[in-house]
Design a protein around this motif. Structure first.
Motif, PDB file in Angstrom:
ATOM      1  N   PHE A  79    -127.424  27.237 -50.231  1.00  0.00           N
ATOM      2  CA  PHE A  79    -128.313  27.478 -51.378  1.00  0.00           C
ATOM      3  C   PHE A  79    -129.741  27.149 -50.973  1.00  0.00           C
ATOM      4  O   PHE A  79    -129.981  26.446 -49.991  1.00  0.00           O
ATOM      5  CB  PHE A  79    -127.900  26.616 -52.577  1.00  0.00           C
ATOM      6  CG  PHE A  79    -128.035  25.128 -52.319  1.00  0.00           C
ATOM      7  CD1 PHE A  79    -129.213  24.471 -52.604  1.00  0.00           C
ATOM      8  CD2 PHE A  79    -126.986  24.409 -51.756  1.00  0.00           C
ATOM      9  CE1 PHE A  79    -129.347  23.111 -52.340  1.00  0.00           C
ATOM     10  CE2 PHE A  79    -127.113  23.040 -51.489  1.00  0.00           C
ATOM     11  CZ  PHE A  79    -128.302  22.397 -51.782  1.00  0.00           C
ATOM     12  N   GLY A  82    -121.585  29.781 -56.299  1.00  0.00           N
ATOM     13  CA  GLY A  82    -122.861  29.494 -55.637  1.00  0.00           C
ATOM     14  C   GLY A  82    -122.878  28.140 -54.981  1.00  0.00           C
ATOM     15  O   GLY A  82    -121.832  27.622 -54.607  1.00  0.00           O
ATOM     16  N   GLY A  83    -124.098  27.567 -54.928  1.00  0.00           N
ATOM     17  CA  GLY A  83    -125.272  27.902 -55.709  1.00  0.00           C
ATOM     18  C   GLY A  83    -125.018  27.712 -57.219  1.00  0.00           C
ATOM     19  O   GLY A  83    -124.046  27.103 -57.639  1.00  0.00           O
ATOM     20  N   THR A  84    -125.921  28.257 -57.962  1.00  0.00           N
ATOM     21  CA  THR A  84    -125.861  28.099 -59.418  1.00  0.00           C
ATOM     22  C   THR A  84    -126.066  29.448 -60.118  1.00  0.00           C
ATOM     23  O   THR A  84    -127.198  29.834 -60.437  1.00  0.00           O
ATOM     24  CB  THR A  84    -126.939  27.090 -59.888  1.00  0.00           C
ATOM     25  OG1 THR A  84    -126.880  25.921 -59.069  1.00  0.00           O
ATOM     26  CG2 THR A  84    -126.714  26.694 -61.338  1.00  0.00           C
ATOM     27  N   CYS A 127    -130.297  26.777 -56.277  1.00  0.00           N
ATOM     28  CA  CYS A 127    -130.013  25.605 -57.123  1.00  0.00           C
ATOM     29  C   CYS A 127    -131.339  24.966 -57.489  1.00  0.00           C
ATOM     30  O   CYS A 127    -132.311  25.072 -56.736  1.00  0.00           O
ATOM     31  CB  CYS A 127    -129.164  24.589 -56.370  1.00  0.00           C
ATOM     32  SG  CYS A 127    -127.507  25.190 -56.006  1.00  0.00           S
ATOM     33  N   ARG A 162    -127.300  14.980 -59.395  1.00  0.00           N
ATOM     34  CA  ARG A 162    -127.010  16.148 -60.234  1.00  0.00           C
ATOM     35  C   ARG A 162    -128.223  16.411 -61.140  1.00  0.00           C
ATOM     36  O   ARG A 162    -128.950  15.478 -61.509  1.00  0.00           O
ATOM     37  CB  ARG A 162    -125.768  15.870 -61.106  1.00  0.00           C
ATOM     38  CG  ARG A 162    -124.488  15.723 -60.313  1.00  0.00           C
ATOM     39  CD  ARG A 162    -124.019  17.008 -59.717  1.00  0.00           C
ATOM     40  NE  ARG A 162    -123.718  18.007 -60.723  1.00  0.00           N
ATOM     41  CZ  ARG A 162    -123.473  19.287 -60.449  1.00  0.00           C
ATOM     42  NH1 ARG A 162    -123.507  19.730 -59.200  1.00  0.00           N
ATOM     43  NH2 ARG A 162    -123.201  20.140 -61.419  1.00  0.00           N
ATOM     44  N   PHE A 210    -122.871  23.411 -49.434  1.00  0.00           N
ATOM     45  CA  PHE A 210    -122.794  24.858 -49.662  1.00  0.00           C
ATOM     46  C   PHE A 210    -124.134  25.495 -49.280  1.00  0.00           C
ATOM     47  O   PHE A 210    -125.130  24.798 -49.111  1.00  0.00           O
ATOM     48  CB  PHE A 210    -122.500  25.156 -51.139  1.00  0.00           C
ATOM     49  CG  PHE A 210    -121.106  24.766 -51.564  1.00  0.00           C
ATOM     50  CD1 PHE A 210    -120.130  24.444 -50.638  1.00  0.00           C
ATOM     51  CD2 PHE A 210    -120.774  24.718 -52.910  1.00  0.00           C
ATOM     52  CE1 PHE A 210    -118.860  24.087 -51.041  1.00  0.00           C
ATOM     53  CE2 PHE A 210    -119.503  24.360 -53.318  1.00  0.00           C
ATOM     54  CZ  PHE A 210    -118.552  24.046 -52.386  1.00  0.00           C
ATOM     55  N   ASN A 234    -124.070  25.257 -64.521  1.00  0.00           N
ATOM     56  CA  ASN A 234    -124.366  23.827 -64.559  1.00  0.00           C
ATOM     57  C   ASN A 234    -124.746  23.438 -65.985  1.00  0.00           C
ATOM     58  O   ASN A 234    -125.413  24.206 -66.687  1.00  0.00           O
ATOM     59  CB  ASN A 234    -125.480  23.488 -63.570  1.00  0.00           C
ATOM     60  CG  ASN A 234    -124.908  23.261 -62.173  1.00  0.00           C
ATOM     61  OD1 ASN A 234    -123.679  23.159 -62.009  1.00  0.00           O
ATOM     62  ND2 ASN A 234    -125.761  23.185 -61.182  1.00  0.00           N
ATOM     63  N   TYR A 291    -124.189  15.423 -52.078  1.00  0.00           N
ATOM     64  CA  TYR A 291    -122.919  15.570 -51.346  1.00  0.00           C
ATOM     65  C   TYR A 291    -122.675  17.018 -50.896  1.00  0.00           C
ATOM     66  O   TYR A 291    -121.696  17.296 -50.225  1.00  0.00           O
ATOM     67  CB  TYR A 291    -121.744  15.160 -52.254  1.00  0.00           C
ATOM     68  CG  TYR A 291    -121.706  15.946 -53.553  1.00  0.00           C
ATOM     69  CD1 TYR A 291    -121.046  17.157 -53.632  1.00  0.00           C
ATOM     70  CD2 TYR A 291    -122.387  15.497 -54.670  1.00  0.00           C
ATOM     71  CE1 TYR A 291    -121.047  17.895 -54.804  1.00  0.00           C
ATOM     72  CE2 TYR A 291    -122.391  16.221 -55.848  1.00  0.00           C
ATOM     73  CZ  TYR A 291    -121.728  17.421 -55.906  1.00  0.00           C
ATOM     74  OH  TYR A 291    -121.751  18.160 -57.058  1.00  0.00           O
ATOM     75  N   CYS A 292    -123.570  17.928 -51.268  1.00  0.00           N
ATOM     76  CA  CYS A 292    -123.218  19.353 -51.178  1.00  0.00           C
ATOM     77  C   CYS A 292    -123.646  19.998 -49.872  1.00  0.00           C
ATOM     78  O   CYS A 292    -124.812  19.896 -49.473  1.00  0.00           O
ATOM     79  CB  CYS A 292    -123.872  20.090 -52.345  1.00  0.00           C
ATOM     80  SG  CYS A 292    -123.509  21.852 -52.313  1.00  0.00           S
ATOM     81  N   GLN A 321    -131.903  21.749 -57.641  1.00  0.00           N
ATOM     82  CA  GLN A 321    -132.113  20.636 -56.708  1.00  0.00           C
ATOM     83  C   GLN A 321    -130.827  20.454 -55.899  1.00  0.00           C
ATOM     84  O   GLN A 321    -129.767  20.952 -56.291  1.00  0.00           O
ATOM     85  CB  GLN A 321    -132.476  19.353 -57.465  1.00  0.00           C
ATOM     86  CG  GLN A 321    -131.435  18.895 -58.459  1.00  0.00           C
ATOM     87  CD  GLN A 321    -131.986  17.832 -59.413  1.00  0.00           C
ATOM     88  OE1 GLN A 321    -132.991  18.049 -60.084  1.00  0.00           O
ATOM     89  NE2 GLN A 321    -131.324  16.676 -59.457  1.00  0.00           N
ATOM     90  N   ALA A 322    -130.955  19.734 -54.783  1.00  0.00           N
ATOM     91  CA  ALA A 322    -129.800  19.594 -53.884  1.00  0.00           C
ATOM     92  C   ALA A 322    -128.974  18.369 -54.270  1.00  0.00           C
ATOM     93  O   ALA A 322    -129.480  17.241 -54.226  1.00  0.00           O
ATOM     94  CB  ALA A 322    -130.277  19.463 -52.445  1.00  0.00           C
ATOM     95  N   CYS A 323    -127.730  18.565 -54.625  1.00  0.00           N
ATOM     96  CA  CYS A 323    -126.841  17.430 -54.888  1.00  0.00           C
ATOM     97  C   CYS A 323    -126.598  16.717 -53.543  1.00  0.00           C
ATOM     98  O   CYS A 323    -126.447  17.380 -52.512  1.00  0.00           O
ATOM     99  CB  CYS A 323    -125.524  17.912 -55.486  1.00  0.00           C
ATOM    100  SG  CYS A 323    -125.803  18.789 -57.037  1.00  0.00           S
TER     101      CYS A 323
END
Ligand code: SF4
Length: 379
Positions: free
Chosen positions: A22, A59-61, A11, A131, A20, A94, A17-18, A13-15
């Protein structure tokens, strides 16, 4: 009939709340693609020759993959699996990646369904969640995708973001409906321990919404979706007629699938495999031609509980006859008292031997499922 999931663990950048799996370093993206192609070859027999009717890049993205990287994966998939010509092929994207040029490339690839991670159309909410895109990109990415020819688009939205009123949520839904997408997934903002929001909540610098506020937003969502002609075919998923996600519906129906890439899971009916959730370890193993996963054998009770967990969330409900036939479980006999209580409270209904959650029951889906779970010695 089976599915393939490919996890792209990168990704920008790291959101906040996430949780997952990545990495925000894209340095190993090319070797990762080569490693996943290698895993595709090594796992070619996992689905026992079944035809593949869904492929899902998550993902991820995955929209960070270049056209050439996507081609490497498709080439490997076609070489080692029997992909049905009508397969649903979804790619998560995204908004900030979806330029018109990128969308033309994707439209020319085998991808035929886009899942766009909008999450919110509100600038302040996007910033608060860290985001990578802004509100204009959220909106225009969908229009660009439609201009590029995509006719099967799903968008993700998050509700329950702290706010003084429901106005921003109503505005999100209005903007969403103006885009005329075919499918929508909506999830409540959940605070996971190992995320920025989790740490800030613990310290007291972030205050999550009250449960009641979140429940009200869910009720608004369901009512508005119904008003717009969407079917709520799973608690968090809504679609126009004929646009259910085939991939996710297969998960919920117990269809077998192979997960590729770091942290991906696989399921073949009697066991579950979990790939290592670490990019370096995954790369090191695959470079040496080794797979890196843990395996868990599922007992009949595990399988029955999974069926309960997934089927109860869907419009198709939990088939009690199937529970008996497939797992030897007579749920109505084993949970007679609790089911009677749920019926009395109008949280469930049972019709033609199928158990469904009512709208009231959907608000308590997690708790009801947990309470219905069977003990290990149930069979
Ligand atoms: S882009 Fe998606 S996977 Fe990546 S950090 Fe944000 S929510 Fe998580």
């Amino acid at each position: 009939m089976a599915g393939i999931y490919i996890h792209i663990p990168f990704c920008k950048q790291a959101c906040h709340y996430c949780d997952f799996h990545f990495s925000t370093s894209l340095r190993h993206k090319a070797p990762m693609v080569a490693a996943i192609a290698q895993e595709i070859a090594l796992q070619q027999h996992y689905l026992a020759g079944q035809s593949i009717n869904t492929i899902y890049f998550g993902g991820g993205t995955p929209s960070l993959l270049s056209q050439a990287e996507l081609e490497v994966l498709f080439e490997a998939l076609h070489r080692h699996f029997n992909i049905a010509p009508s397969a649903e092929i979804t790619l998560e994207a995204n908004p900030d990646d979806l330029t018109p040029a990128k969308l033309r490339e994707l439209a020319a690839s085998p991808v035929n369904r886009l899942s766009i991670g909008i999450q919110s159309f509100q600038e302040e909410h996007l910033r608060r969640m860290n985001r990578a895109h802004n509100a204009a990109e959220a909106y225009y990415s969908v229009q660009y995708a439609q201009d590029a020819g995509f006719t099967n688009i799903t968008t993700d939205l998050i509700y329950g973001i702290p706010a003084p009123t429901h106005n921003l949520w109503l505005d999100d839904l209005t903007k969403l409906f103006s885009l005329q997408v075919q499918h929508v997934s909506c999830y409540a903002l959940t605070i996971e321990e190992k995320t920025a929001l989790g740490r800030w909540t613990k310290k007291g610098s972030f205050k999550p919404s009250e449960d009641e506020f979140v429940a009200e937003q869910f009720e608004i969502l369901v009512a508005q979706m119904q008003g717009q002609g969407f079917t709520q075919y799973e608690i968090s998923n809504f679609c126009r007629p004929g646009y259910e996600s085939k991939h996710n519906s297969n998960y919920w129906r117990g269809v077998h699938y192979l997960g590729l890439g770091p942290s991906a899971h696989s399921f073949n009916g009697y066991s579950r495999q979990y790939n290592v959730a670490n990019n370096a370890k995954y790369l090191a193993a695959l470079t040496q031609g080794q797979l890196a996963f843990e395996q868990e054998t599922l007992t009949l009770v595990d399988q029955a509980n999974e069926y309960l967990l997934t089927s109860l969330r869907t419009i198709w409900g939990c088939d009690l006859h199937n529970m008996q036939q497939q797992f030897g479980i007579n749920l109505q006999a084993q949970q007679a008292e609790y089911l009677a209580e749920l019926l009395r409270k109008e949280y469930i209904l049972i019709k033609n031997d199928v158990l469904y959650l009512t709208d009231k029951g959907k608000l308590l889906a997690d708790q009801i499922t947990l309470d219905l779970f069977l003990e290990p010695q149930a069979i």
